[in-house]
Enzyme design. Structure first.
Site, PDB file in Angstrom:
ATOM      1  N   CYS A 174      27.882 -50.062   1.291  1.00  0.00           N
ATOM      2  CA  CYS A 174      26.736 -49.681   0.444  1.00  0.00           C
ATOM      3  C   CYS A 174      26.108 -50.875  -0.261  1.00  0.00           C
ATOM      4  CB  CYS A 174      27.149 -48.614  -0.567  1.00  0.00           C
ATOM      5  SG  CYS A 174      28.146 -49.258  -1.933  1.00  0.00           S
TER       6      CYS A 174
ATOM      7  N   HIS B 155      28.008 -72.520  -0.344  1.00  0.00           N
ATOM      8  CA  HIS B 155      28.872 -71.671   0.479  1.00  0.00           C
ATOM      9  C   HIS B 155      29.281 -70.400  -0.254  1.00  0.00           C
ATOM     10  CE1 HIS B 155      29.936 -75.534   2.940  1.00  0.00           C
ATOM     11  NE2 HIS B 155      28.807 -74.998   3.319  1.00  0.00           N
TER      12      HIS B 155
ATOM     13  N   ASN C 176      31.813 -75.922  -2.692  1.00  0.00           N
ATOM     14  CA  ASN C 176      33.019 -75.181  -3.086  1.00  0.00           C
ATOM     15  C   ASN C 176      32.677 -73.769  -3.549  1.00  0.00           C
ATOM     16  OD1 ASN C 176      34.379 -77.552  -2.548  1.00  0.00           O
ATOM     17  ND2 ASN C 176      34.180 -78.275  -4.651  1.00  0.00           N
ATOM     18  N   ILE C 177      33.661 -72.883  -3.429  1.00  0.00           N
ATOM     19  CA  ILE C 177      33.456 -71.477  -3.785  1.00  0.00           C
ATOM     20  C   ILE C 177      34.270 -71.094  -5.013  1.00  0.00           C
ATOM     21  CG2 ILE C 177      33.002 -70.763  -1.402  1.00  0.00           C
ATOM     22  CD1 ILE C 177      35.961 -69.746  -1.326  1.00  0.00           C
ATOM     23  N   ASP C 178      34.842 -72.110  -5.694  1.00  0.00           N
ATOM     24  CA  ASP C 178      35.833 -71.837  -6.737  1.00  0.00           C
ATOM     25  C   ASP C 178      35.262 -71.721  -8.137  1.00  0.00           C
ATOM     26  OD1 ASP C 178      35.385 -74.581  -7.479  1.00  0.00           O
ATOM     27  OD2 ASP C 178      36.824 -75.180  -5.946  1.00  0.00           O
TER      28      ASP C 178
ATOM     29  N   GLY D  68      33.544 -86.324  -3.578  1.00  0.00           N
ATOM     30  CA  GLY D  68      34.583 -85.512  -2.949  1.00  0.00           C
ATOM     31  C   GLY D  68      34.111 -84.724  -1.748  1.00  0.00           C
ATOM     32  N   SER D  69      33.112 -85.247  -1.059  1.00  0.00           N
ATOM     33  CA  SER D  69      32.695 -84.622   0.198  1.00  0.00           C
ATOM     34  C   SER D  69      32.724 -85.676   1.289  1.00  0.00           C
ATOM     35  CB  SER D  69      31.289 -84.039   0.092  1.00  0.00           C
ATOM     36  OG  SER D  69      30.866 -83.583   1.374  1.00  0.00           O
TER      37      SER D  69
ATOM     38  N   ASN E  84      34.542 -90.920  -2.527  1.00  0.00           N
ATOM     39  CA  ASN E  84      35.339 -90.042  -1.666  1.00  0.00           C
ATOM     40  C   ASN E  84      36.550 -90.812  -1.158  1.00  0.00           C
ATOM     41  OD1 ASN E  84      35.473 -87.374  -0.448  1.00  0.00           O
ATOM     42  ND2 ASN E  84      35.227 -88.410   1.512  1.00  0.00           N
TER      43      ASN E  84
ATOM     44  N   CYS F 185      35.486 -50.637  -2.329  1.00  0.00           N
ATOM     45  CA  CYS F 185      34.356 -50.272  -3.184  1.00  0.00           C
ATOM     46  C   CYS F 185      34.701 -49.047  -4.039  1.00  0.00           C
ATOM     47  CB  CYS F 185      33.151 -49.963  -2.305  1.00  0.00           C
ATOM     48  SG  CYS F 185      31.692 -49.414  -3.217  1.00  0.00           S
TER      49      CYS F 185
END
Ligand SMILES: [Zn+2]
Length: 261
Positions: free
Chosen positions: A141, A130, A113-115, A203-204, A229, A163
């Protein structure tokens, strides 16, 4: 193998077996996927029907190729998901895993997860396979920024984050389709999988390679395996304990047994 398929409540035998393995383990590692964050209101964008498939196919729009060639398409698609992630709070499963780590029962969380909900819950040793939405990097840059001040206006207006130094487009530090996994995270995850004596999959569905191969590496070195799961995985037949149920209800139940017998 103890298997429980009750949609209401996992059998207490499976919960107890999982608790026993966690109490006995010396080097336990937890591998988490989208299923631990859906109870926090974050849709699994790989699942059709999540709402994120309505206009675009995620593997196409959330790809490095689309980001490079048509960034506005990516940012349009990502906007509602970014909002859900930005506002999400850890649930009982994240909190129970943080308590396990604080008490010394688990060493490492490997997450797809990315959260950053594990970190929000208090977990300290988290390997993010991830990437993360906590930071953004300039595509011109390469300067890196904390995401929060950029995400809020983007979520509200859809304006592409730029940026502060060079006006280049800022890319969330998440791994898009077609992008290599961060090498250091991958090596660290493999080391953790090979050295652990217990792996808990939480959970996967173990469908996304190469992360889905990590529990196999643990098994090959004699580790025990617990799988929690909603849907079966390819390794259910090899697991010591399988709980076909929601992690947000199951993991706190296991924690009660681990901490209070
Ligand atoms: Zn820049």
């Amino acid at each position: 193998m103890t298997e429980s398929a009750s949609p209401a409540l996992a059998s207490s035998a499976a919960i107890e077996d999982a608790a026993v393995l966690i109490r006995k383990a010396e080097r336990a590692v937890v591998l988490t996927g989208a299923g631990i964050s859906t109870p926090s209101g974050i849709p699994d964008f790989r699942s059709e029907g999540s709402g994120l498939w309505s206009r675009d196919e995620p593997m196409e729009v959330a790809s490095l190729h689309t980001f490079r060639t048509a960034p506005e398409r990516f940012f349009n698609w990502f906007q509602p998901l970014a909002g859900q992630i930005f506002n999400a709070q850890p649930n009982a499963a994240h909190k129970a895993l943080a308590e396990f780590e604080a008490a010394g029962y688990i060493r490492t969380i490997i997450t797809q997860n990315i959260d950053a909900l594990h970190q929000k819950a208090g977990s300290e040793h988290v390997i993010e396979m991830h990437g993360t939405l906590r930071t953004l990097s300039c595509t011109s840059c390469f300067k890196q920024f904390e995401a929060d001040p950029f995400l809020q206006p983007y979520i509200e207006t859809g304006k592409i984050p730029q940026c502060l130094s060079c006006n280049g487009i800022l890319k969330p530090d998440v791994i898009l389709f077609g992008e290599q996994l961060p090498q250091s995270a991958w090596y660290e995850a493999q080391r953790a999988a090979r050295q652990c004596d217990l792996m808990v999959v939480a959970g996967s569905s173990l469908e996304v390679l190469p992360v889905a191969g990590l529990p196999m590496q643990a098994l090959d070195r004699g580790a025990h395996l617990i799988i929690i799961n909603n849907t079966p995985t390819y390794l259910n037949v090899r697991a010591d304990v399988v709980i076909l149920d929601d992690v947000a209800t199951t993991i706190p139940e296991i924690a009660k047994r681990v901490f209070h017998g």
